[in-house]
Design a protein around this motif. Structure first.
Motif, PDB file in Angstrom:
ATOM      1  N   UNK A  77      -2.836  -7.216  12.794  1.00 15.42           N
ATOM      2  CA  UNK A  77      -2.361  -7.193  11.407  1.00 15.42           C
ATOM      3  C   UNK A  77      -1.876  -8.576  10.983  1.00 15.42           C
ATOM      4  N   UNK A  78      -1.146  -9.250  11.866  1.00 18.57           N
ATOM      5  CA  UNK A  78      -0.669 -10.583  11.540  1.00 18.57           C
ATOM      6  C   UNK A  78      -1.809 -11.562  11.332  1.00 18.57           C
ATOM      7  N   UNK A  79      -2.841 -11.466  12.153  1.00 18.74           N
ATOM      8  CA  UNK A  79      -3.996 -12.355  12.022  1.00 18.74           C
ATOM      9  C   UNK A  79      -4.756 -12.081  10.722  1.00 18.74           C
ATOM     10  N   UNK A  80      -4.967 -10.803  10.419  1.00 18.28           N
ATOM     11  CA  UNK A  80      -5.681 -10.450   9.188  1.00 18.28           C
ATOM     12  C   UNK A  80      -4.891 -10.832   7.942  1.00 18.28           C
ATOM     13  N   UNK A  81      -3.566 -10.837   8.056  1.00 17.70           N
ATOM     14  CA  UNK A  81      -2.751 -11.195   6.895  1.00 17.70           C
ATOM     15  C   UNK A  81      -2.947 -12.646   6.491  1.00 17.70           C
ATOM     16  N   UNK A  82      -3.415 -13.496   7.418  1.00 22.41           N
ATOM     17  CA  UNK A  82      -3.703 -14.883   7.072  1.00 22.41           C
ATOM     18  C   UNK A  82      -4.993 -15.000   6.267  1.00 22.41           C
ATOM     19  N   UNK A  83      -5.826 -13.998   6.328  1.00 25.68           N
ATOM     20  CA  UNK A  83      -7.082 -14.016   5.569  1.00 25.68           C
ATOM     21  C   UNK A  83      -6.951 -13.277   4.242  1.00 25.68           C
ATOM     22  N   UNK A  84      -6.332 -12.102   4.297  1.00 27.94           N
ATOM     23  CA  UNK A  84      -6.294 -11.218   3.136  1.00 27.94           C
ATOM     24  C   UNK A  84      -4.950 -11.203   2.422  1.00 27.94           C
ATOM     25  N   UNK A  85      -3.918 -11.753   3.043  1.00 21.91           N
ATOM     26  CA  UNK A  85      -2.608 -11.771   2.417  1.00 21.91           C
ATOM     27  C   UNK A  85      -1.669 -10.728   2.983  1.00 21.91           C
ATOM     28  N   UNK A  86      -0.392 -10.839   2.594  1.00 21.11           N
ATOM     29  CA  UNK A  86       0.637  -9.911   3.082  1.00 21.11           C
ATOM     30  C   UNK A  86       0.641  -8.605   2.285  1.00 21.11           C
ATOM     31  N   UNK A  87       0.287  -8.705   1.008  1.00 23.33           N
ATOM     32  CA  UNK A  87       0.376  -7.545   0.118  1.00 23.33           C
ATOM     33  C   UNK A  87      -0.449  -6.351   0.602  1.00 23.33           C
ATOM     34  N   UNK A  88      -1.684  -6.554   1.101  1.00 20.77           N
ATOM     35  CA  UNK A  88      -2.433  -5.388   1.596  1.00 20.77           C
ATOM     36  C   UNK A  88      -1.708  -4.638   2.708  1.00 20.77           C
ATOM     37  N   UNK A  89      -1.021  -5.374   3.598  1.00 20.19           N
ATOM     38  CA  UNK A  89      -0.273  -4.702   4.665  1.00 20.19           C
ATOM     39  C   UNK A  89       0.881  -3.894   4.105  1.00 20.19           C
ATOM     40  N   UNK A  90       1.577  -4.466   3.120  1.00 23.90           N
ATOM     41  CA  UNK A  90       2.752  -3.798   2.558  1.00 23.90           C
ATOM     42  C   UNK A  90       2.368  -2.646   1.631  1.00 23.90           C
ATOM     43  N   UNK A  91       1.140  -2.625   1.156  1.00 24.40           N
ATOM     44  CA  UNK A  91       0.658  -1.477   0.383  1.00 24.40           C
ATOM     45  C   UNK A  91       0.065  -0.405   1.301  1.00 24.40           C
ATOM     46  N   UNK A  92      -0.771  -0.839   2.247  1.00 25.88           N
ATOM     47  CA  UNK A  92      -1.459   0.113   3.116  1.00 25.88           C
ATOM     48  C   UNK A  92      -0.506   0.789   4.098  1.00 25.88           C
ATOM     49  N   UNK A  93       0.434   0.021   4.684  1.00 28.53           N
ATOM     50  CA  UNK A  93       1.348   0.591   5.677  1.00 28.53           C
ATOM     51  C   UNK A  93       2.117   1.802   5.157  1.00 28.53           C
ATOM     52  N   UNK A  94       2.859   1.678   4.029  1.00 34.44           N
ATOM     53  CA  UNK A  94       3.572   2.847   3.493  1.00 34.44           C
ATOM     54  C   UNK A  94       2.651   3.992   3.087  1.00 34.44           C
ATOM     55  N   UNK A  95       1.426   3.667   2.611  1.00 32.85           N
ATOM     56  CA  UNK A  95       0.484   4.744   2.272  1.00 32.85           C
ATOM     57  C   UNK A  95       0.116   5.560   3.514  1.00 32.85           C
ATOM     58  N   UNK A  96      -0.159   4.870   4.618  1.00 35.45           N
ATOM     59  CA  UNK A  96      -0.464   5.572   5.869  1.00 35.45           C
ATOM     60  C   UNK A  96       0.741   6.379   6.334  1.00 35.45           C
ATOM     61  N   UNK A  97       1.934   5.804   6.207  1.00 36.66           N
ATOM     62  CA  UNK A  97       3.151   6.522   6.589  1.00 36.66           C
ATOM     63  C   UNK A  97       3.327   7.793   5.757  1.00 36.66           C
TER      64      UNK A  97
END
Length: 413
Positions: A77-97
């Motif tokens: 996730x940290x590696x992908x965040x350098x390509x796609x940004x932090x926002x996708x992680x912060x949107x996708x993570x809570x949705x999965x939760x």
């Protein structure tokens, strides 16, 4: 500390050195709501699992599978965040939760519940990596300690309030109710992330990061594993996470019950005192880290963690036991933000995502290993709970001594 809720940070120095204001409040709200949800289910996970008629070992797997799933997600996730940004992680993570929590509330079998707990671990790993990396993005070496303390404060407020809400909802509506509550608060986090959170990746301070984001994960790993300072501070965090599950969640409640006859109310009070000590430490932590350096917070705090655990192990009275809990909470609150700030300082330019992802991955190894190791000590020796706690003390002491001897204060970039 509140004057940095809207923090002035340096924009990317690609042709400009002007600073911009970045509102951190949405990020703190996301963290607070998600951690409330995680705390909500903590009092009932094992009780809910027991309703399926499985063994105690399998019930314990409900906790372990969460940490194991998170462990495998954080570095990618940290590696992908350098390509796609932090926002996708912060949107996708809570949705999965949210989805996995609603599904867990309707689990028709223990295996189904286990799968959805693993999915919660995935969501947690995504959001936590995105959150910590965003804090690193929008802070500078001069403010990073206070920013990490704000992050830690939001995390603690949520995790402290959640168990009370979870216990109350389970009492009224049954063991599945906290999972429905978790789904709701995770949904709120997702809405905040989608509607209010602004991307932070472009705020990196060094232009080489723009090109480095597309390097392979193996290259990222090689750079980080060659950094002695990174490995030493990660060892500190490994000990902290080990302590969280081995001591705080497992052995300390058992010591309180066996030695002092504490029931759930007394154990809850001791853990609340620890949380209060943790919260009171955060302004101190931020100030010390930013004005006196990362080592000035990490080293004394880690030695104090070891000392307070030893106090718990040998406390002859309730008063001394509770005093040790307050000291333990205060010292962990000082050390946590300092270690995260240190990692951001020593991370290569444009590598906050991989660095903090790997940092959390290795830390979560302690989260998973802790209860297994100290549990084995208790079960296979005659040292009892005191012996298990002392194993934890030795680990913390080894980590801080290694850090004190070989780790350097990060250079201000």
């Amino acid at each position: 500390m509140l004057n940095i809720v809207t923090q002035k940070t340096e924009a990317s120095k690609i042709g400009s050195s002007q600073s911009k204001s970045y509102p951190i409040l949405p990020l703190l709200l996301i963290v607070g709501f998600v951690m409330t949800g995680m705390g909500v289910v903590s009092p009932v996970i094992s009780l809910y699992g027991a309703t399926f008629g499985v063994s105690t070992t399998l019930i314990g797997l409900l906790t372990s599978i969460f940490g194991i799933a998170r462990l495998f997600v954080e570095f990618p996730a940290g590696t992908l965040s350098e390509r796609w940004g932090r926002r996708p992680l912060l949107c996708l993570g809570p949705c999965i939760l949210a989805i996995s929590s609603f599904a867990a509330a309707q689990a028709g079998s223990f295996f189904s519940l286990l799968i959805w707990r693993a999915a919660q671990g995935v969501g947690s790993g995504l959001y936590m990596t995105g959150a910590m990396t965003s804090i690193a993005d929008v802070s500078t070496p001069a403010t990073r300690g206070r920013m990490m303390a704000l992050y830690q404060g939001a995390l603690l407020i949520g995790s402290s309030f959640g168990p009370m809400l979870g216990g109350f909802s389970a009492h009224l509506w049954g063991y599945t109710a906290p999972f429905w509550v978790f789904g709701v608060v995770a949904s709120i986090s997702a809405i905040i992330a989608i509607s209010l959170f602004a991307e932070t990746l472009h705020k990196h301070q060094a232009s080489p990061g723009k090109h480095n984001r597309h390097r392979l994960s193996l290259d990222d790993l090689t750079v980080l594993f060659r950094s002695r300072d990174f490995l030493l501070v990660t060892f500190i965090s490994f000990g902290t996470f080990f302590t969280r599950t081995a001591a705080s969640w497992n052995l300390i409640p058992l010591v309180g019950n066996e030695r002092f006859g504490m029931g759930t109310d007394g154990i809850g009070l001791s853990l609340t005192i620890m949380a209060i000590g943790n919260l009171f430490s955060l302004p101190v932590s931020g100030y010390v880290v930013d004005h006196y350096g990362r080592r000035a917070a990490i080293i004394p705090a880690s030695f104090t963690v070891a000392f307070s655990l030893a106090m718990v192990a040998w406390a002859p009275s309730v008063a001394l036991f509770l005093t040790a809990m307050a000291l333990f909470g205060f010292s962990t609150g000082v050390g946590g933000p300092a270690a995260a700030a240190y990692v951001a300082d020593v991370a290569p330019s444009g590598k906050y995502g991989p660095a903090l992802g790997l940092f959390r991955t290795i830390s979560d190894l302690g989260f998973v290993i802790g209860p297994l190791l100290v549990g084995s000590v208790v079960d296979t020796t005659n040292l009892g709970y005191t012996g298990g706690l002392l194993v934890n003390v030795v680990l913390v002491l080894i980590s801080v001594i290694c850090f004190a001897v070989w780790a350097k204060e990060p250079e201000q970039k």
